[in-house]
Design a protein around this motif. Sequence first.
Motif, PDB file in Angstrom:
ATOM      1  N   GLN A   1      -5.264  15.361  -3.034  1.00  0.00           N
ATOM      2  CA  GLN A   1      -5.370  13.905  -3.015  1.00  0.00           C
ATOM      3  C   GLN A   1      -4.016  13.188  -2.870  1.00  0.00           C
ATOM      4  O   GLN A   1      -3.910  12.238  -2.089  1.00  0.00           O
ATOM      5  CB  GLN A   1      -6.084  13.408  -4.280  1.00  0.00           C
ATOM      6  CG  GLN A   1      -7.547  13.779  -4.349  1.00  0.00           C
ATOM      7  CD  GLN A   1      -7.788  15.083  -5.069  1.00  0.00           C
ATOM      8  OE1 GLN A   1      -6.909  15.955  -5.081  1.00  0.00           O
ATOM      9  NE2 GLN A   1      -8.961  15.233  -5.687  1.00  0.00           N
ATOM     10  N   PRO A   2      -2.964  13.598  -3.574  1.00  0.00           N
ATOM     11  CA  PRO A   2      -1.698  12.853  -3.461  1.00  0.00           C
ATOM     12  C   PRO A   2      -1.145  12.814  -2.043  1.00  0.00           C
ATOM     13  O   PRO A   2      -0.697  11.762  -1.570  1.00  0.00           O
ATOM     14  CB  PRO A   2      -0.762  13.622  -4.408  1.00  0.00           C
ATOM     15  CG  PRO A   2      -1.673  14.305  -5.372  1.00  0.00           C
ATOM     16  CD  PRO A   2      -2.883  14.664  -4.588  1.00  0.00           C
ATOM     17  N   GLU A   3      -1.157  13.979  -1.339  1.00  0.00           N
ATOM     18  CA  GLU A   3      -0.615  14.002   0.023  1.00  0.00           C
ATOM     19  C   GLU A   3      -1.448  13.122   0.970  1.00  0.00           C
ATOM     20  O   GLU A   3      -0.890  12.396   1.804  1.00  0.00           O
ATOM     21  CB  GLU A   3      -0.592  15.430   0.558  1.00  0.00           C
ATOM     22  CG  GLU A   3       0.384  16.357  -0.139  1.00  0.00           C
ATOM     23  CD  GLU A   3      -0.175  16.953  -1.404  1.00  0.00           C
ATOM     24  OE1 GLU A   3       0.611  17.378  -2.269  1.00  0.00           O
ATOM     25  OE2 GLU A   3      -1.426  16.987  -1.536  1.00  0.00           O
ATOM     26  N   ILE A   4      -2.772  13.181   0.829  1.00  0.00           N
ATOM     27  CA  ILE A   4      -3.630  12.408   1.724  1.00  0.00           C
ATOM     28  C   ILE A   4      -3.459  10.918   1.484  1.00  0.00           C
ATOM     29  O   ILE A   4      -3.340  10.123   2.431  1.00  0.00           O
ATOM     30  CB  ILE A   4      -5.109  12.821   1.531  1.00  0.00           C
ATOM     31  CG1 ILE A   4      -5.288  14.293   1.888  1.00  0.00           C
ATOM     32  CG2 ILE A   4      -6.028  11.960   2.385  1.00  0.00           C
ATOM     33  CD1 ILE A   4      -6.669  14.830   1.590  1.00  0.00           C
ATOM     34  N   VAL A   5      -3.411  10.510   0.209  1.00  0.00           N
ATOM     35  CA  VAL A   5      -3.254   9.086  -0.111  1.00  0.00           C
ATOM     36  C   VAL A   5      -1.916   8.568   0.403  1.00  0.00           C
ATOM     37  O   VAL A   5      -1.844   7.480   1.006  1.00  0.00           O
ATOM     38  CB  VAL A   5      -3.387   8.865  -1.630  1.00  0.00           C
ATOM     39  CG1 VAL A   5      -3.008   7.428  -1.999  1.00  0.00           C
ATOM     40  CG2 VAL A   5      -4.811   9.154  -2.083  1.00  0.00           C
ATOM     41  N   ARG A   6      -0.827   9.328   0.193  1.00  0.00           N
ATOM     42  CA  ARG A   6       0.484   8.886   0.675  1.00  0.00           C
ATOM     43  C   ARG A   6       0.509   8.792   2.193  1.00  0.00           C
ATOM     44  O   ARG A   6       1.114   7.874   2.758  1.00  0.00           O
ATOM     45  CB  ARG A   6       1.577   9.847   0.181  1.00  0.00           C
ATOM     46  CG  ARG A   6       1.863   9.766  -1.305  1.00  0.00           C
ATOM     47  CD  ARG A   6       3.273  10.280  -1.625  1.00  0.00           C
ATOM     48  NE  ARG A   6       3.494  11.623  -1.115  1.00  0.00           N
ATOM     49  CZ  ARG A   6       3.204  12.741  -1.793  1.00  0.00           C
ATOM     50  NH1 ARG A   6       2.680  12.647  -3.004  1.00  0.00           N
ATOM     51  NH2 ARG A   6       3.440  13.923  -1.280  1.00  0.00           N
ATOM     52  N   SER A   7      -0.165   9.729   2.861  1.00  0.00           N
ATOM     53  CA  SER A   7      -0.207   9.698   4.314  1.00  0.00           C
ATOM     54  C   SER A   7      -0.938   8.456   4.827  1.00  0.00           C
ATOM     55  O   SER A   7      -0.460   7.765   5.736  1.00  0.00           O
ATOM     56  CB  SER A   7      -0.902  10.963   4.841  1.00  0.00           C
ATOM     57  OG  SER A   7      -1.088  10.893   6.235  1.00  0.00           O
ATOM     58  N   VAL A   8      -2.089   8.152   4.236  1.00  0.00           N
ATOM     59  CA  VAL A   8      -2.867   6.965   4.648  1.00  0.00           C
ATOM     60  C   VAL A   8      -2.087   5.691   4.370  1.00  0.00           C
ATOM     61  O   VAL A   8      -2.053   4.770   5.191  1.00  0.00           O
ATOM     62  CB  VAL A   8      -4.229   6.955   3.936  1.00  0.00           C
ATOM     63  CG1 VAL A   8      -4.964   5.652   4.196  1.00  0.00           C
ATOM     64  CG2 VAL A   8      -5.082   8.135   4.378  1.00  0.00           C
ATOM     65  N   GLN A   9      -1.417   5.633   3.221  1.00  0.00           N
ATOM     66  CA  GLN A   9      -0.627   4.444   2.891  1.00  0.00           C
ATOM     67  C   GLN A   9       0.545   4.263   3.846  1.00  0.00           C
ATOM     68  O   GLN A   9       0.860   3.139   4.255  1.00  0.00           O
ATOM     69  CB  GLN A   9      -0.133   4.551   1.446  1.00  0.00           C
ATOM     70  CG  GLN A   9      -1.232   4.438   0.411  1.00  0.00           C
ATOM     71  CD  GLN A   9      -0.729   4.655  -1.001  1.00  0.00           C
ATOM     72  OE1 GLN A   9       0.373   5.190  -1.209  1.00  0.00           O
ATOM     73  NE2 GLN A   9      -1.521   4.264  -1.987  1.00  0.00           N
ATOM     74  N   LYS A  10       1.169   5.380   4.219  1.00  0.00           N
ATOM     75  CA  LYS A  10       2.302   5.306   5.155  1.00  0.00           C
ATOM     76  C   LYS A  10       1.839   4.821   6.524  1.00  0.00           C
ATOM     77  O   LYS A  10       2.466   3.939   7.135  1.00  0.00           O
ATOM     78  CB  LYS A  10       2.935   6.688   5.281  1.00  0.00           C
ATOM     79  CG  LYS A  10       4.369   6.693   5.794  1.00  0.00           C
ATOM     80  CD  LYS A  10       5.336   6.274   4.702  1.00  0.00           C
ATOM     81  CE  LYS A  10       6.779   6.487   5.128  1.00  0.00           C
ATOM     82  NZ  LYS A  10       7.738   6.048   4.085  1.00  0.00           N
TER      83      LYS A  10
END
Length: 299
Positions: free
Chosen positions: A10-19
């Motif tokens: 979840q952390p990597e996916i959320v950061r990617s979407v936010q970026k």
Amino acid sequence: MDFRKARARQPEIVRSVQKDARYTTELGEDLSDILRLTGPRNWIKYNQLCQLIAQLSYHGFASINNLQTLGEEYTGIIQVDGNFKQIPSRLLQLIAIILEFGGDALFLRVLQKLQKHVAEHDEIVPEAKQKLQKFIQSLRQSPSYIKALHKSLFYLNSSKYQLSKRTTSINYVLIRHWLQPEFSLYGYKILGVITFLQVTVSLAIGGWETWKEHKRQQLEALKQAGKSFLQRSESQQRAVVDAPQCILCLEPRQHCSLTPCGHLFCWNCILEWLEERDECPLCRESLKKSQVIQLRNYV
């Protein structure tokens, strides 16, 4: 190659979407500034499309060229198919992009067309048409609940943050998994439980409000039916009161009958009267049963 063991968290996916959201927002603002140069009328008319064009072009360019987005490159994740075997096809990625950024508008457009078709279809009975209209109206509010439930599932245990990725079975895997920091994901699980409870409560409240509105409409319909019944009863009573009365029974005349002297009575009343005496009840003129005439179509 099987990427199941390298599934992104979840952390990597959320950061990617936010970026990616940050970059598409900046690109949309740049397009809006360019559009402003064409005049205020065009800017007001087309400004809302700038963000959509930015999102489609940003993600579409990466998909067509089989590239990572800047957000995916930042977190070290890539997209793979539902079997975790290979990169998804360009067509599948483009479908996911269209669903992600234009799915809501397409869904509402389809519902609008369907609602118009139901309203204009004369063969549908009114009761069924009303129920269909209510069902379509409820579907208009469904995307927000579906997205919230999907997000709660993602927080609990999933690699699909966007609903479009679940629809197209596209997953994320971490290609630099040896650099993955070790920390607990219980915070995301708690967030998933809270999100699920929030959606459940919202659905329960919405269902309760719908049920109350349904009961209110039923009560209003009963009141209207009772009011109409009382109005009809009053009209009938008024008609009875206004009807000509028989001087013998003091009730509205039944089977109106005429005497030679010109007086009107009920047929049964005047015959019963003549059983006792042979004279008109009003003028006392001599009268026999054979002289009484029953009138037709006369009140």
